[in-house]
Design a protein around this motif. Structure first.
Motif, PDB file in Angstrom:
ATOM      1  N   ARG A 138     -58.075  -8.871  44.572  1.00 14.90           N
ATOM      2  CA  ARG A 138     -59.334  -8.124  44.616  1.00 14.90           C
ATOM      3  C   ARG A 138     -60.327  -8.792  43.674  1.00 14.90           C
ATOM      4  O   ARG A 138     -59.950  -9.395  42.663  1.00 14.90           O
ATOM      5  N   VAL A 167     -63.044  -8.690  40.818  1.00 16.35           N
ATOM      6  CA  VAL A 167     -63.423  -7.820  39.692  1.00 16.35           C
ATOM      7  C   VAL A 167     -64.489  -8.525  38.865  1.00 16.35           C
ATOM      8  O   VAL A 167     -64.639  -9.752  38.930  1.00 16.35           O
ATOM      9  N   TYR A 179     -64.809   1.487  38.528  1.00 21.59           N
ATOM     10  CA  TYR A 179     -63.361   1.687  38.581  1.00 21.59           C
ATOM     11  C   TYR A 179     -62.745   0.602  37.702  1.00 21.59           C
ATOM     12  O   TYR A 179     -62.998  -0.584  37.901  1.00 21.59           O
ATOM     13  N   SER A 224     -60.102  -1.842  36.409  1.00 24.01           N
ATOM     14  CA  SER A 224     -58.927  -2.524  36.977  1.00 24.01           C
ATOM     15  C   SER A 224     -57.955  -2.982  35.912  1.00 24.01           C
ATOM     16  O   SER A 224     -56.763  -3.099  36.159  1.00 24.01           O
ATOM     17  N   GLU A 249     -64.538  -2.703  38.760  1.00 27.83           N
ATOM     18  CA  GLU A 249     -65.069  -2.780  40.119  1.00 27.83           C
ATOM     19  C   GLU A 249     -66.119  -1.692  40.248  1.00 27.83           C
ATOM     20  O   GLU A 249     -65.787  -0.500  40.241  1.00 27.83           O
ATOM     21  N   VAL A 307     -65.692  -1.601  45.103  1.00 28.78           N
ATOM     22  CA  VAL A 307     -64.400  -1.045  45.505  1.00 28.78           C
ATOM     23  C   VAL A 307     -64.332  -0.946  47.026  1.00 28.78           C
ATOM     24  O   VAL A 307     -63.344  -1.325  47.663  1.00 28.78           O
TER      25      VAL A 307
END
Length: 770
Positions: free
Chosen positions: A179, A181, A195, A197, A209, A214
């Protein structure tokens, strides 16, 4: 065949060298010593298949290899799981290679469209490792969707970093757990906006994120999942298709294994110039080579009289005795596996039911067996197992114990085996054994030649003559001190010296006789060749004379026809003027002279053809090399050998070789052609056309002219040299011949006459073609 025999003769090494030509793993694993057989029907079938492949492989490229798929049949029975991608790919390759084999075997009609489509689907969809290719049509929209999501995610991340430079720790986004970030200062993190991580080890950087990121990360992950799911779906569909054709693949694999056996031995025979020996009770291997020695092999010849049951080989140490025995035994095995051996085609071998060997040092500390006791134990085992059709090979029989006892024991063993086995071959240095073989009916000696001048063995076999061991010469050559050699020489008994002198004298006389025989045979061959050439030249000359006379008759015919018209016109002219009796007589006399000349020449020509026909029908004695017609089918062939008692060994144009009685043979001759064409032509028919380098269109035009003129000349056959190339010209020529109504039959030439690079054409009569 016992495993000891395979090891003693090193046949496992021979077989490994042959199996390297296999197209499949299963085919290679199938070729084992267990295929040795004494069934003549099985061997004849193998020979015909292998010989046919040899003829075809001379003009063909190597076939495609087959991947191993045998493990799939048991795997699929045990589980309902999808077949592994790599195994699916192998099945695609197998189908592709199978279709290539069907084309080679001229069985294209067995290729199914759905199988071809499945193979193409598999090979275009998967990589050899079994992964679905990224360029698969069904993946393209999904890959595009993923790339769009990744691009949108990247743009958002870049904008966020540009607008929040005061809090970010890096100019570029980072990847954690697949993912994207954004690294920011831990002091600036706000839980209500991001969010979180994770955090760096120092705690100064927090990986976050933003909520919009996200969602973008989730879209990329979902796109990846869709791609993975579609790949699994493709693999599942291909797995089910392969599962449905597994019975077909199993049957095809069985055919591949069978083909592989014949293909392997055909390639081996072709590359090593192996020949098919004759079958009979006489043992005669001519110029035979050991399969493992390659170009270093010294050809050996062993020819035994019918009824010989024991052969004793003697001669110098390291002179080739054991190699010669192994060469004979290996030739027997190869003959009874593939019907080809590394020897002259006039060689002859019987069929044995088994081969038993005692070669090498069988000493065993674990079994507390000495070399001698190990040999005796093995030979005792052979006495219990051998049969009247066995071949027994014994190396250094009776050695390793007291010479006197070893000698008498060897004689007793040979006497026993002479009654129990078909042939026993042994090596020995014992004089008693050599004398026993010399004086006993059904036994014979042979020795390895030794050059007295160089004190070196020549590795040639001398039939009928026992050999001296040359132990002192061997020791001297090995660097033994002169003092030891001199003492040993002086200590030789008078009897030993006398025996050595007798053997030397015999060898000298044998060589002298061999030279005389060789010179006589050469002279005989030269005389036969000269006679044959003279006969061929005479036939060619007679043929040319006959053709010239035919051409002359046609020219005279044309002249006669034109002269008649000219004279008719002359008569008309005369009628318009004053017609006298004298003029009329001259005209009639002129016509009569021409007609008489034409009748006289025609009569001479017919008499000549009848005389030639009678000469051909009054067959002279058949001899080796004669072209003949065999049996009621009048199959054309060539005499290879006169076997006496009115029997001949003949090679037929269809590839068969067989023994034929004299009353089944006729000298080959052209079909009778007595009609005379009255059509004038300057074109000449060719008995052999060479169209190499021509286009197919040019070749077809040449064939049109050739067949037309050949029919006018009453020719019944001719040949076309089209070469091998890529096969386009050859296939085009065959397609043309197939459609031409005047072509009765056509086939590839004999191997020695061009094989698949040349085609024989048989013509029908013009009436038959209408």
């Amino acid at each position: 065949m016992e495993n000891r025999t395979v090891i003693d003769l090193e046949f496992d090494k021979v077989l490994n060298g042959i199996k390297k030509y296999a197209l499949s793993t299963e085919g290679r694993d199938n070729i084992t010593p267990s295929l040795f057989t004494s069934d003549s029907d099985v061997l004849e079938k193998r020979y015909l298949k292998i010989d046919s492949l040899i003829n075809r492989l001379q003009g063909e490229t190597a076939l495609e290899a087959f991947p191993s798929i045998s493990h799939l049949f048991s795997y699929v029975k045990k589980t309902n799981r999808d077949i592994e991608g790599s195994d699916i790919y192998k099945c695609g390759e197998f189908i592709h290679s199978w279709h290539a084999l069907l084309v080679f075997d001229e069985r294209e009609d067995e290729i199914l469209k759905e199988d071809t489509e499945l193979s193409l689907d598999i090979l275009s969809s998967l990589s050899p490792e079994g992964d679905v290719n990224e360029d698969h049509p069904r993946l393209r929209p999904l890959l595009k969707k993923r790339e769009e999501a990744k691009n949108e995610r990247f743009q958002f991340s870049s904008r966020f970093i540009q607008s929040n430079r005061s809090i970010v720790q890096n100019d570029n986004p980072l990847y954690r757990n697949e993912r994207v970030v954004i690294p920011i200062k831990s002091s600036e993190k706000r839980n209500d906006e991001y969010y979180i991580s994770g955090q760096s080890g120092s705690g100064g950087t927090t990986f976050v994120e933003p909520f919009e990121l996200v969602d973008l990360n989730n879209r990329v992950v979902l796109a990846e999942e869709e791609i993975r799911a579609e790949k699994l779906k493709i693999l599942h569909e291909l797995s089910e298709k392969v599962r449905n054709i597994l019975p077909f693949l199993k049957k095809a694999l069985a055919e591949v294994v069978d083909f592989d056996f014949h293909y392997v031995f055909a390639l081996w025979a072709l590359k090593n110039k192996a020949r098919h020996p004759q079958r009979g009770e006489k043992i005669s291997i001519l110029s035979c080579r050991h399969p493992l020695l390659g170009i270093k092999a010294v050809p050996v010849t062993i020819s035994l009289d019918s009824g010989t049951s024991v052969l004793v080989l003697s001669g110098a140490n390291a002179g080739g005795k054991t190699v010669t025995m192994k060469t004979l035994a290996l030739s027997v095995i190869l003959n009874q596996m593939c019907s080809f051996i590394l020897a002259d085609e006039l060689s002859s071998l019987p069929l044995f039911d088994d081969i038993w060997t005692d070669i090498g040092d069988g000493q065993s500390i674990e079994k507390e067996a000495s070399t001698f006791s190990a040999h005796m134990s093995n030979i005792a085992y052979i006495t219990r197992k051998c049969s009247p059709r066995s071949l027994i090979i014994l190396d250094e029989l009776g050695s390793g114990t007291d010479p006197e006892e070893g000698s008498v024991l060897s004689i007793a063993i040979l006497r026993y085996f002479s009654k129990k086995a078909f042939l026993t071959v042994c090596t020995s240095h014992y004089s008693g054994v050599k004398n026993f073989a010399y004086t006993t009916e059904g036994m014979t000696n042979a020795s390895m030649e030794f050059d007295e001048k160089t004190s070196l063995p020549t590795y040639k076999v001398l039939s009928g003559i026992p050999g001296d061991s040359h132990a002192i010469s061997t020791a001297k050559r090995s660097g033994m001190p002169k003092e030891i050699v001199t003492e040993a020489t002086n200590s030789l008994s008078d009897g030993s010296e006398t025996s050595a002198r007798i053997i030397t004298s015999l060898l000298s006389k044998s060589r002298t006789l061999d030279r005389k025989i060789s010179l006589a045979e050469n002279a005989k061959r030269e005389a036969e060749n000269k006679t044959r050439k003279l006969e061929e030249e005479e036939k060619k000359l007679q043929q040319k004379i006959l053709e010239a006379e035919k051409d002359g008759l046609k020219e005279l015919n044309d002249y006669l026809s034109s002269s008649r018209k000219e004279l008719e016109n002359l008569v008309k002219d005369v009628k318009t003027g004053t017609l006298t009796k004298e003029k009329t007589k001259k005209v009639k006399a002129f016509i009569k002279d021409i007609e008489d000349s034409e009748k006289k020449l025609r009569s001479h020509l017919e008499e000549k053809e009848e005389d030639d026909e009678e000469d051909r029908d009054n067959n002279e004695a058949f001899k080796t090399g004669d072209e003949v017609l065999c049996g009621s089918g009048k199959t054309r062939g060539k005499i290879l050998e006169d076997r006496g008692r009115g029997r001949f060994f003949v090679s037929l144009e269809n590839g068969l070789r067989m023994e034929v009685k004299v009353n089944m043979l006729k000298h080959a001759k052209p079909e009778k052609a007595v009609s005379v064409s009255y059509t004038s032509t300057d074109r000449k028919a060719q008995y052999e056309m060479d169209v190499r380098g021509k286009t197919l269109k040019e070749t077809e035009e040449l064939l049109d002219d050739q067949i037309e003129v050949a029919l006018l000349k009453n020719m019944t056959s001719f040949s076309i040299i089209h070469g091998f190339g890529d096969g386009i010209l050859q296939r085009g020529v065959h397609e043309y011949l197939k459609k031409n109504r005047f072509v009765k039959d056509y086939r590839f030439a004999l191997p020695e006459d061009g094989g698949m690079g040349k085609t024989y054409v048989m013509l029908s009569s013009p009436e038959a073609g209408r």
